[in-house]
Motif scaffolding. Structure first.
Motif, PDB file in Angstrom:
ATOM      1  N   ASP A  42      23.404  73.977  49.828  1.00 38.49           N
ATOM      2  CA  ASP A  42      24.404  73.656  50.847  1.00 38.49           C
ATOM      3  C   ASP A  42      24.134  74.531  52.064  1.00 38.49           C
ATOM      4  O   ASP A  42      24.350  75.740  52.030  1.00 38.49           O
ATOM      5  CB  ASP A  42      25.811  73.891  50.297  1.00 38.49           C
ATOM      6  N   ILE A  43      23.648  73.909  53.129  1.00 36.28           N
ATOM      7  CA  ILE A  43      23.329  74.638  54.358  1.00 36.28           C
ATOM      8  C   ILE A  43      24.588  74.755  55.205  1.00 36.28           C
ATOM      9  O   ILE A  43      25.232  73.761  55.503  1.00 36.28           O
ATOM     10  CB  ILE A  43      22.219  73.916  55.146  1.00 36.28           C
ATOM     11  N   GLY A  44      24.926  75.972  55.583  1.00 34.16           N
ATOM     12  CA  GLY A  44      26.136  76.205  56.363  1.00 34.16           C
ATOM     13  C   GLY A  44      27.377  76.066  55.506  1.00 34.16           C
ATOM     14  O   GLY A  44      28.375  75.497  55.899  1.00 34.16           O
ATOM     15  N   ASP A  92      20.230  82.633  58.122  1.00 34.65           N
ATOM     16  CA  ASP A  92      20.264  81.930  59.398  1.00 34.65           C
ATOM     17  C   ASP A  92      19.232  80.809  59.319  1.00 34.65           C
ATOM     18  O   ASP A  92      18.029  81.056  59.337  1.00 34.65           O
ATOM     19  CB  ASP A  92      19.935  82.889  60.541  1.00 34.65           C
ATOM     20  N   ALA A  93      19.696  79.598  59.222  1.00 36.55           N
ATOM     21  CA  ALA A  93      18.835  78.443  58.972  1.00 36.55           C
ATOM     22  C   ALA A  93      17.805  78.216  60.076  1.00 36.55           C
ATOM     23  O   ALA A  93      16.781  77.594  59.841  1.00 36.55           O
ATOM     24  CB  ALA A  93      19.679  77.185  58.773  1.00 36.55           C
ATOM     25  N   GLU A  94      18.060  78.715  61.258  1.00 42.10           N
ATOM     26  CA  GLU A  94      17.101  78.524  62.340  1.00 42.10           C
ATOM     27  C   GLU A  94      15.977  79.561  62.345  1.00 42.10           C
ATOM     28  O   GLU A  94      14.934  79.323  62.940  1.00 42.10           O
ATOM     29  CB  GLU A  94      17.810  78.543  63.688  1.00 42.10           C
ATOM     30  N   ALA A 119      15.996  69.358  63.790  1.00 42.52           N
ATOM     31  CA  ALA A 119      14.809  68.822  63.115  1.00 42.52           C
ATOM     32  C   ALA A 119      13.978  69.953  62.504  1.00 42.52           C
ATOM     33  O   ALA A 119      13.423  69.816  61.411  1.00 42.52           O
ATOM     34  CB  ALA A 119      13.967  67.999  64.084  1.00 42.52           C
ATOM     35  N   GLU A 120      13.885  71.071  63.190  1.00 41.91           N
ATOM     36  CA  GLU A 120      13.148  72.221  62.658  1.00 41.91           C
ATOM     37  C   GLU A 120      13.822  72.794  61.429  1.00 41.91           C
ATOM     38  O   GLU A 120      13.158  73.206  60.489  1.00 41.91           O
ATOM     39  CB  GLU A 120      13.002  73.305  63.731  1.00 41.91           C
ATOM     40  N   VAL A 121      15.132  72.830  61.440  1.00 36.81           N
ATOM     41  CA  VAL A 121      15.881  73.339  60.294  1.00 36.81           C
ATOM     42  C   VAL A 121      15.584  72.476  59.068  1.00 36.81           C
ATOM     43  O   VAL A 121      15.391  72.980  57.970  1.00 36.81           O
ATOM     44  CB  VAL A 121      17.396  73.381  60.592  1.00 36.81           C
ATOM     45  N   LEU A 122      15.530  71.166  59.258  1.00 37.85           N
ATOM     46  CA  LEU A 122      15.277  70.262  58.142  1.00 37.85           C
ATOM     47  C   LEU A 122      13.874  70.409  57.568  1.00 37.85           C
ATOM     48  O   LEU A 122      13.669  70.154  56.384  1.00 37.85           O
ATOM     49  CB  LEU A 122      15.522  68.817  58.564  1.00 37.85           C
ATOM     50  N   LYS A 123      12.911  70.817  58.390  1.00 40.37           N
ATOM     51  CA  LYS A 123      11.551  71.014  57.864  1.00 40.37           C
ATOM     52  C   LYS A 123      11.554  72.100  56.821  1.00 40.37           C
ATOM     53  O   LYS A 123      10.866  72.148  55.899  1.00 40.37           O
ATOM     54  CB  LYS A 123      10.595  71.380  58.983  1.00 40.37           C
TER      55      LYS A 123
END
Length: 123
Positions: A42-44, A92-94, A119-123
Motif C-alpha cells: 500500500d503506497i501512501g 518516500d516513493a519518489e 509514472a516514475e513511482v510506478l516503475k
C-alpha cells in the motif's frame, strides 16, 4: 514536522475518509481475486485506512508512507488489534528504493496526485 504529521491524529476522524477507503477497497475486491497467499503493498498508506480492509484476506500487507505521524497512528492500530501480517516503513516513493520488489498487488488511495512524476513511482 510535515503537514501530514500534523494532521495524523485527527485523520481518521473524518467519516468521508473512512467511507472513501471502504469504497476503494470494495472496488478493488470486485475486480481482483484476493487470496491469503498474496503479499500486498500500500503506497501512501497514511494511517492504514485502506490497508486495514485487506488484513484478513491476504498473507501480508506492507504500508509505505513518508509521514512519521501517520505511521505512528498505524502502529497504534497494529498494537491495539494484535495484527501479525501488517508491516510498515517510512518511505518516500519518489526517492527511496523498495527493499522488497515483488508484490502480488499494489494498492493506493489518494496518494498519486502528490507525486511530481507518478509514472516514475510506478516503475
Amino acid at each position: 514536522m510535515g503537514r501530514f504529521d500534523k494532521l495524523a491524529k485527527e485523520w481518521d476522524s473524518k467519516p468521508r475518509r473512512l467511507l472513501l477507503a471502504e469504497n476503494i477497497y470494495k472496488g478493488i475486491k470486485s475486480k481482483v481475486d484476493i487470496s491469503k497467499n498474496m503479499n500486498v503493498l500500500d503506497i501512501g498508506t497514511g494511517t492504514g485506512l485502506l490497508l486495514i480492509h485487506f488484513v484478513d484476506e491476504v498473507g501480508n500487507i506492507t504500508g509505505l508512507d513518508n509521514s512519521t505521524g501517520m505511521l505512528e497512528i498505524l502502529q497504534k492500530k497494529i498494537d491495539k488489534t494484535g495484527l501479525k501480517n501488517v508491516f510498515h516503513e517510512l518511505y518516500d516513493a519518489e526517492y527511496d528504493q523498495l527493499k522488497r520488489t515483488e508484490y502480488d498487488m499494489v494498492v493506493s488511495s489518494m496518494t498519486f496526485h502528490h507525486f511530481e512524476n507518478p509514472a516514475e513511482v510506478l516503475k
